[in-house]
Design a protein around this motif. Structure first.
Motif, PDB file in Angstrom:
ATOM      1  N   MET A  46       1.275  -1.121  -0.224  1.00 50.09           N
ATOM      2  CA  MET A  46       0.252   0.337  -0.028  1.00 50.09           C
ATOM      3  C   MET A  46       0.487   1.819  -0.076  1.00 50.09           C
ATOM      4  SD  MET A  46      -2.733  -1.238   3.124  1.00 50.09           S
ATOM      5  CE  MET A  46      -4.231   0.048   2.206  1.00 50.09           C
ATOM      6  N   THR A  47       0.286   2.075  -0.212  1.00 53.42           N
ATOM      7  CA  THR A  47       0.442   4.038  -0.286  1.00 53.42           C
ATOM      8  C   THR A  47      -0.055   4.714   0.395  1.00 53.42           C
ATOM      9  OG1 THR A  47       2.461   5.290  -1.895  1.00 53.42           O
ATOM     10  CG2 THR A  47       0.155   4.779  -2.297  1.00 53.42           C
ATOM     11  N   LEU A  48       0.315   5.438   0.567  1.00 54.97           N
ATOM     12  CA  LEU A  48       0.303   6.902   1.772  1.00 54.97           C
ATOM     13  C   LEU A  48      -0.133   7.727   0.221  1.00 54.97           C
ATOM     14  CD1 LEU A  48       2.198   6.391   5.144  1.00 54.97           C
ATOM     15  CD2 LEU A  48      -0.843   5.495   4.204  1.00 54.97           C
ATOM     16  N   ILE A  59      -4.665   2.777   9.277  1.00 55.11           N
ATOM     17  CA  ILE A  59      -4.619   2.267   8.133  1.00 55.11           C
ATOM     18  C   ILE A  59      -4.550   0.924   8.096  1.00 55.11           C
ATOM     19  CG2 ILE A  59      -4.394   2.026   5.872  1.00 55.11           C
ATOM     20  CD1 ILE A  59      -4.182   4.898   5.773  1.00 55.11           C
ATOM     21  N   GLN A  60      -3.017   1.172   8.421  1.00 59.43           N
ATOM     22  CA  GLN A  60      -2.578  -0.771   8.627  1.00 59.43           C
ATOM     23  C   GLN A  60      -3.650  -1.832   9.396  1.00 59.43           C
ATOM     24  OE1 GLN A  60       0.637  -0.922  10.770  1.00 59.43           O
ATOM     25  NE2 GLN A  60       1.733  -2.432   9.873  1.00 59.43           N
ATOM     26  N   VAL A  79       0.866  -5.598   6.146  1.00 60.97           N
ATOM     27  CA  VAL A  79       1.006  -4.643   5.318  1.00 60.97           C
ATOM     28  C   VAL A  79       2.225  -3.811   5.271  1.00 60.97           C
ATOM     29  CG1 VAL A  79      -0.169  -2.716   5.595  1.00 60.97           C
ATOM     30  CG2 VAL A  79      -1.145  -4.391   6.304  1.00 60.97           C
ATOM     31  N   GLU A  80       2.908  -3.946   4.153  1.00 58.20           N
ATOM     32  CA  GLU A  80       3.893  -2.749   3.829  1.00 58.20           C
ATOM     33  C   GLU A  80       3.397  -1.335   2.856  1.00 58.20           C
ATOM     34  OE1 GLU A  80       8.179  -2.995   1.496  1.00 58.20           O
ATOM     35  OE2 GLU A  80       7.434  -4.525   1.183  1.00 58.20           O
ATOM     36  N   PHE A  81       3.938   0.200   3.605  1.00 59.77           N
ATOM     37  CA  PHE A  81       4.277   1.036   2.420  1.00 59.77           C
ATOM     38  C   PHE A  81       5.012   1.651   2.228  1.00 59.77           C
ATOM     39  CE2 PHE A  81       1.040   1.283   6.736  1.00 59.77           C
ATOM     40  CZ  PHE A  81      -0.042   1.376   5.706  1.00 59.77           C
TER      41      PHE A  81
END
Length: 103
Positions: A46-48, A59-60, A79-81
């Motif tokens: 994911m990203t922000l 979110i995580q 979950v990896e941002f």
């Protein structure tokens, strides 16, 4: 219930909302990838909207909670941002852009 990429994506769409914008993270374009590593292990990339987003942990945890509620508490969710590619408003769905008044 068998776990699959489309089901995880829909689970995130229904259950994870950006706390500041009030729109789900899938339509915002924040979910880049779903990897089903096994029947009990899911990885999300994911990203922000910004690198300094103070609500990344919300979110995580919401993503982890949503998947475990649907598929079971024994599902391991990673979950990896990432910030490459960087997020931009063009990544949003048409519905999200309309909701935010970006047309």
């Amino acid at each position: 219930m068998s776990i699959d990429v489309d089901g995880v994506r829909e689970t995130i769409r229904e259950g994870v909302v950006d706390p500041e914008l009030g729109i789900n993270v899938v339509d915002l374009g924040l979910l880049y990838d779903v990897d089903i590593r096994s029947e009990k292990q899911v990885s999300l990339e994911m990203t922000l909207t910004t690198m300094g987003c103070p609500l990344w942990d919300v979110i995580q945890s919401d993503a982890m909670r949503a998947i475990q509620e649907r598929y079971g508490d024994d599902i391991e969710v990673d979950v990896e941002f990432v910030f490459d590619p960087p997020w931009n408003p063009e990544m949003m769905s048409e519905d999200a852009r309309m909701e935010l008044g970006i047309v």
